[in-house]
Design a protein around this motif. Structure first.
Motif, PDB file in Angstrom:
ATOM      1  N   SER A 185      -4.891  -3.645 -22.149  1.00  0.00           N
ATOM      2  CA  SER A 185      -5.385  -4.556 -21.114  1.00  0.00           C
ATOM      3  C   SER A 185      -6.878  -4.339 -20.932  1.00  0.00           C
ATOM      4  CB  SER A 185      -4.658  -4.313 -19.793  1.00  0.00           C
ATOM      5  OG  SER A 185      -5.238  -5.088 -18.754  1.00  0.00           O
ATOM      6  N   ALA A 187      -8.358   2.653  -5.447  1.00  0.00           N
ATOM      7  CA  ALA A 187      -8.963   1.527  -6.161  1.00  0.00           C
ATOM      8  C   ALA A 187     -10.443   1.362  -5.838  1.00  0.00           C
ATOM      9  CB  ALA A 187      -8.214   0.233  -5.844  1.00  0.00           C
ATOM     10  N   VAL A 205       0.790  -2.086 -14.350  1.00  0.00           N
ATOM     11  CA  VAL A 205      -0.497  -2.466 -13.765  1.00  0.00           C
ATOM     12  C   VAL A 205      -0.440  -2.225 -12.256  1.00  0.00           C
ATOM     13  CG1 VAL A 205      -2.039  -4.386 -13.234  1.00  0.00           C
ATOM     14  CG2 VAL A 205      -1.063  -4.178 -15.517  1.00  0.00           C
ATOM     15  N   SER A 265      -8.567  -5.856 -18.595  1.00  0.00           N
ATOM     16  CA  SER A 265      -8.819  -5.926 -17.149  1.00  0.00           C
ATOM     17  C   SER A 265      -8.338  -4.673 -16.429  1.00  0.00           C
ATOM     18  CB  SER A 265      -8.127  -7.153 -16.557  1.00  0.00           C
ATOM     19  OG  SER A 265      -6.726  -7.098 -16.795  1.00  0.00           O
ATOM     20  N   HIS A 266      -7.290  -4.040 -16.950  1.00  0.00           N
ATOM     21  CA  HIS A 266      -6.711  -2.840 -16.342  1.00  0.00           C
ATOM     22  C   HIS A 266      -6.422  -1.827 -17.461  1.00  0.00           C
ATOM     23  CE1 HIS A 266      -6.109  -6.092 -13.501  1.00  0.00           C
ATOM     24  NE2 HIS A 266      -5.890  -5.204 -12.543  1.00  0.00           N
ATOM     25  N   SER A 316      -3.330   2.368 -17.521  1.00  0.00           N
ATOM     26  CA  SER A 316      -2.117   1.876 -16.869  1.00  0.00           C
ATOM     27  C   SER A 316      -1.811   2.598 -15.560  1.00  0.00           C
ATOM     28  CB  SER A 316      -0.925   2.014 -17.822  1.00  0.00           C
ATOM     29  OG  SER A 316       0.246   1.490 -17.248  1.00  0.00           O
ATOM     30  N   ILE A 338      -2.473  -2.855  -8.637  1.00  0.00           N
ATOM     31  CA  ILE A 338      -3.504  -3.673  -8.000  1.00  0.00           C
ATOM     32  C   ILE A 338      -3.568  -3.349  -6.512  1.00  0.00           C
ATOM     33  CG2 ILE A 338      -4.342  -6.007  -7.556  1.00  0.00           C
ATOM     34  CD1 ILE A 338      -2.613  -6.957  -9.897  1.00  0.00           C
ATOM     35  N   TRP A 366      -5.368   2.573 -10.320  1.00  0.00           N
ATOM     36  CA  TRP A 366      -5.402   1.414  -9.430  1.00  0.00           C
ATOM     37  C   TRP A 366      -6.698   0.641  -9.623  1.00  0.00           C
ATOM     38  CZ3 TRP A 366      -1.557  -0.238  -6.154  1.00  0.00           C
ATOM     39  CH2 TRP A 366      -0.484   0.641  -5.939  1.00  0.00           C
ATOM     40  N   TYR A 367      -6.595  -0.702  -9.577  1.00  0.00           N
ATOM     41  CA  TYR A 367      -7.756  -1.582  -9.724  1.00  0.00           C
ATOM     42  C   TYR A 367      -7.748  -2.641  -8.616  1.00  0.00           C
ATOM     43  CZ  TYR A 367      -8.203   0.331 -14.463  1.00  0.00           C
ATOM     44  OH  TYR A 367      -8.361   1.170 -15.542  1.00  0.00           O
ATOM     45  N   LEU A 427      -5.295 -10.641 -14.580  1.00  0.00           N
ATOM     46  CA  LEU A 427      -4.850  -9.713 -15.610  1.00  0.00           C
ATOM     47  C   LEU A 427      -5.083 -10.289 -16.997  1.00  0.00           C
ATOM     48  CD1 LEU A 427      -1.398  -8.722 -14.053  1.00  0.00           C
ATOM     49  CD2 LEU A 427      -3.695  -7.967 -13.413  1.00  0.00           C
TER      50      LEU A 427
END
Length: 262
Positions: free
Chosen positions: A23, A185, A104, A25-26, A29, A106, A32-33, A38
């Motif tokens: 990923s 995050a 993922v 974007s993330h 694994s 978030i 935290w984002y 995604l």
């Protein structure tokens, strides 16, 4: 760095191996984002004719949304906060292969609560101020704090479990302490508090021996804060009235005496 491996499950012989999911974007694994959009990609192999994917809350779901085997990436926008799992499965002439799973996390919300208050001091002249910090975060959890005293740089601080932060000795006067509570995050909540340190009153000289002859002692009397330490300094002036004579003679070096006030 090598991409983080996704969790996989086995499948019948001859079917595709579980793809490796990454990923952009993330990328980690377990981290935290804040990002809600995604972006995934996965590996394929010779003979793959179809692909199935799914984004859901279960860690071991079977993917259900089918695409042509040439599809090797997927973007999903505006995903809600929480822990999600992306699943991918490839198919060849022998059937559907092993499923890969990618977690993922978030969290785009600041910590829900954050309070900071001064711990009462029995002595207002104590230059070390203690602060009680308490913060909560419903998703990723509170990771650390940042504290700034007046206009100094903000310093990172990790709670040792007591929730109490102790400052370095502060000069007398009023001080503003600004703080941030960070979640995993990087979201943060803020708080501030004003504290005051009372300066210790200066000692007062009530008597001192101004002329000494022979081996007579020098006597100094005065008053100061009870139980405080007082340093008495005696220096020999130069012939021209200077306070500190430039001399290598031991008897012309400043004399110090520390006493405890009764």
């Amino acid at each position: 760095a090598a991409p983080e491996e996704s969790n996989v499950a086995t499948a019948p012989p001859g079917t595709p191996r579980a793809p490796v999911i990454t990923s952009s974007s993330h990328p980690v694994s377990s981290k935290w984002y804040k990002e809600h959009n995604l972006s995934f990609s996965w590996t394929t192999e010779s003979g793959v004719t179809a692909t199935r994917v799914l984004l859901g809350k279960s860690a071991n779901s079977e993917p259900t949304v089918e695409y042509d085997g040439s599809v090797t990436s997927k973007e999903i926008g505006d995903v809600e906060d929480g822990i999600w799992y992306f699943h991918v499965q490839n198919k060849n002439k022998n059937g559907w292969g092993a499923v890969a799973h990618y977690m993922v996390k978030i969290d785009s919300v600041d910590p829900e609560t954050f309070t900071m208050k001064e711990v009462a001091r029995s002595d207002a002249t104590d230059p070390r101020v203690r602060l009680m910090l308490n913060a909560t975060d419903n998703f990723s959890g509170v990771k650390s704090f940042g504290l700034q005293i007046d206009k100094n740089e903000m310093q990172d601080w990790v709670d040792d479990g007591t929730g109490v932060y102790a400052t370095e000795p502060l000069p007398p006067g009023e001080h503003t302490i600004f703080a941030r509570a960070y979640d995993e995050a990087g979201n943060f909540a803020t708080a501030s508090v004003n504290v005051k340190v009372i300066g210790i009153a200066s000692p007062k000289l009530t008597f001192y021996t101004d002329k000494v002859s022979g081996n007579s002692p020098v006597e100094v009397r005065g008053t100061a804060l009870a139980n405080a330490s007082v340093r008495i300094t005696l220096t020999k002036s130069s012939g021209f009235g200077g306070l500190f004579a430039k001399s290598d003679q031991k008897d012309e070096e400043p004399f110090f005496k520390d006493v405890r006030v009764d």
